[in-house]
Write an enzyme that holds these catalytic residues in place. Sequence first.
Site, PDB file in Angstrom:
ATOM      1  N   ASN A   1     -25.061  64.136   0.644  1.00  0.00           N
ATOM      2  CA  ASN A   1     -23.802  64.871   0.763  1.00  0.00           C
ATOM      3  C   ASN A   1     -24.065  66.214   1.428  1.00  0.00           C
ATOM      4  O   ASN A   1     -24.972  66.940   1.009  1.00  0.00           O
ATOM      5  CB  ASN A   1     -23.197  65.108  -0.625  1.00  0.00           C
ATOM      6  CG  ASN A   1     -22.925  63.800  -1.359  1.00  0.00           C
ATOM      7  OD1 ASN A   1     -22.495  62.826  -0.760  1.00  0.00           O
ATOM      8  ND2 ASN A   1     -23.182  63.779  -2.659  1.00  0.00           N
TER       9      ASN A   1
ATOM     10  N   VAL B   1     -25.182  70.832  -5.021  1.00  0.00           N
ATOM     11  CA  VAL B   1     -26.414  71.643  -5.022  1.00  0.00           C
ATOM     12  C   VAL B   1     -26.771  71.890  -3.562  1.00  0.00           C
ATOM     13  O   VAL B   1     -27.028  70.934  -2.804  1.00  0.00           O
ATOM     14  CB  VAL B   1     -27.564  70.928  -5.768  1.00  0.00           C
ATOM     15  CG1 VAL B   1     -28.859  71.733  -5.640  1.00  0.00           C
ATOM     16  CG2 VAL B   1     -27.211  70.732  -7.246  1.00  0.00           C
TER      17      VAL B   1
ATOM     18  N   HIS C   1     -30.973  67.330  -0.145  1.00  0.00           N
ATOM     19  CA  HIS C   1     -31.571  66.249  -0.945  1.00  0.00           C
ATOM     20  C   HIS C   1     -30.959  64.906  -0.570  1.00  0.00           C
ATOM     21  O   HIS C   1     -29.812  64.836  -0.120  1.00  0.00           O
ATOM     22  CB  HIS C   1     -31.387  66.500  -2.448  1.00  0.00           C
ATOM     23  CG  HIS C   1     -29.963  66.741  -2.834  1.00  0.00           C
ATOM     24  ND1 HIS C   1     -29.342  67.950  -2.632  1.00  0.00           N
ATOM     25  CD2 HIS C   1     -29.036  65.933  -3.392  1.00  0.00           C
ATOM     26  CE1 HIS C   1     -28.095  67.882  -3.051  1.00  0.00           C
ATOM     27  NE2 HIS C   1     -27.877  66.665  -3.507  1.00  0.00           N
TER      28      HIS C   1
ATOM     29  N   ASP D   1     -32.535  62.081 -11.020  1.00  0.00           N
ATOM     30  CA  ASP D   1     -31.298  62.866 -11.091  1.00  0.00           C
ATOM     31  C   ASP D   1     -30.847  62.906 -12.547  1.00  0.00           C
ATOM     32  O   ASP D   1     -30.837  61.874 -13.236  1.00  0.00           O
ATOM     33  CB  ASP D   1     -30.229  62.211 -10.212  1.00  0.00           C
ATOM     34  CG  ASP D   1     -28.986  63.079 -10.067  1.00  0.00           C
ATOM     35  OD1 ASP D   1     -28.653  63.423  -8.923  1.00  0.00           O
ATOM     36  OD2 ASP D   1     -28.339  63.401 -11.089  1.00  0.00           O
ATOM     37  N   ILE D   2     -30.464  64.095 -12.994  1.00  0.00           N
ATOM     38  CA  ILE D   2     -30.085  64.266 -14.401  1.00  0.00           C
ATOM     39  C   ILE D   2     -28.863  63.414 -14.759  1.00  0.00           C
ATOM     40  O   ILE D   2     -28.700  63.019 -15.918  1.00  0.00           O
ATOM     41  CB  ILE D   2     -29.866  65.775 -14.704  1.00  0.00           C
ATOM     42  CG1 ILE D   2     -30.049  66.065 -16.173  1.00  0.00           C
ATOM     43  CG2 ILE D   2     -28.516  66.268 -14.201  1.00  0.00           C
ATOM     44  CD1 ILE D   2     -30.256  67.538 -16.479  1.00  0.00           C
TER      45      ILE D   2
ATOM     46  N   HIS E   1     -30.140  61.124  -2.207  1.00  0.00           N
ATOM     47  CA  HIS E   1     -30.025  60.336  -3.431  1.00  0.00           C
ATOM     48  C   HIS E   1     -30.498  58.910  -3.159  1.00  0.00           C
ATOM     49  O   HIS E   1     -30.078  58.295  -2.160  1.00  0.00           O
ATOM     50  CB  HIS E   1     -28.556  60.196  -3.856  1.00  0.00           C
ATOM     51  CG  HIS E   1     -27.859  61.453  -4.243  1.00  0.00           C
ATOM     52  ND1 HIS E   1     -27.564  61.760  -5.552  1.00  0.00           N
ATOM     53  CD2 HIS E   1     -27.362  62.472  -3.494  1.00  0.00           C
ATOM     54  CE1 HIS E   1     -26.901  62.908  -5.594  1.00  0.00           C
ATOM     55  NE2 HIS E   1     -26.764  63.359  -4.362  1.00  0.00           N
TER      56      HIS E   1
HETATM   57  P1  5GP Z   1     -24.945  66.577  -4.732  1.00  0.00           P
HETATM   58  O1  5GP Z   1     -23.633  66.503  -5.445  1.00  0.00           O
HETATM   59  O2  5GP Z   1     -25.217  67.995  -4.258  1.00  0.00           O
HETATM   60  O3  5GP Z   1     -25.119  65.558  -3.655  1.00  0.00           O
HETATM   61  O4  5GP Z   1     -26.012  66.175  -5.809  1.00  0.00           O
HETATM   62  C1  5GP Z   1     -26.581  67.071  -6.710  1.00  0.00           C
HETATM   63  C2  5GP Z   1     -27.236  66.248  -7.776  1.00  0.00           C
HETATM   64  O5  5GP Z   1     -28.119  67.079  -8.503  1.00  0.00           O
HETATM   65  C3  5GP Z   1     -26.239  65.671  -8.800  1.00  0.00           C
HETATM   66  O6  5GP Z   1     -26.295  64.244  -8.773  1.00  0.00           O
HETATM   67  C4  5GP Z   1     -26.717  66.248 -10.136  1.00  0.00           C
HETATM   68  O7  5GP Z   1     -26.652  65.325 -11.197  1.00  0.00           O
HETATM   69  C5  5GP Z   1     -28.148  66.648  -9.830  1.00  0.00           C
HETATM   70  N1  5GP Z   1     -28.610  67.764 -10.626  1.00  0.00           N
HETATM   71  C6  5GP Z   1     -27.959  68.945 -10.812  1.00  0.00           C
HETATM   72  N2  5GP Z   1     -28.682  69.762 -11.615  1.00  0.00           N
HETATM   73  C7  5GP Z   1     -29.814  69.068 -11.943  1.00  0.00           C
HETATM   74  C8  5GP Z   1     -30.948  69.401 -12.741  1.00  0.00           C
HETATM   75  O8  5GP Z   1     -31.081  70.461 -13.324  1.00  0.00           O
HETATM   76  N3  5GP Z   1     -31.913  68.446 -12.844  1.00  0.00           N
HETATM   77  C9  5GP Z   1     -31.819  67.248 -12.213  1.00  0.00           C
HETATM   78  N4  5GP Z   1     -32.820  66.391 -12.381  1.00  0.00           N
HETATM   79  N5  5GP Z   1     -30.769  66.907 -11.435  1.00  0.00           N
HETATM   80  C10 5GP Z   1     -29.764  67.826 -11.310  1.00  0.00           C
END
Ligand code: 5GP
Length: 137
Positions: free
Chosen positions: A85, A94, A98, A29-30, A100
């Site tokens: 989430n 996103v 996915h 994760d970035i 985490h």
């Molecule tokens: P969510 O909030 O949808 O559960 O998690 C989305 C995750 O995607 C976040 O933790 C965010 O840091 C990660 N993320 C968003 N854009 C990118 C990207 O371009 N590359 C990577 N590796 N992770 C990303």
Amino acid sequence: MATIFTKIVNREIPAHIVYEDDLVIAFLDISQATPGHTLVVPKQEYKNIFELDEKISNHLFSVVVKLAKAINLSLKPKGLNILNNNEAVAGQTVFHYHIHLIPRYDAEDVTFKLVDHSKQLDHSVLSKRADLIKSAL
Ligand code: 5GP
């Protein structure tokens, strides 16, 4: 439009990929909430768990277990949280399903706050709630 994760699958944007097969990809994760924070993603786009195919989820979860063990062996955290989430209200940003994997090195490095309502417990309410869930299975 392709999601950001599909762009990673297609190598249109870079990522630190740690696992890949025909159905699933995993990469760092970035945000690196903690060192080794990893996302496990089905290559096919499913918006969230409500749309996820159960056949892919079986395989996906086997990859989650494999990676949790690899993170544990390699980075030696003291623990690890698994988080998913679904929808904005739950923190999804996103909209491509996915999971985490968040290695934990310290009790303070991530905060989740689950409020304990057990003191106000009403078994008749819980019984109706459980029946509603069972009836939808
Ligand atoms: P969510 O909030 O949808 O559960 O998690 C989305 C995750 O995607 C976040 O933790 C965010 O840091 C990660 N993320 C968003 N854009 C990118 C990207 O371009 N590359 C990577 N590796 N992770 C990303």
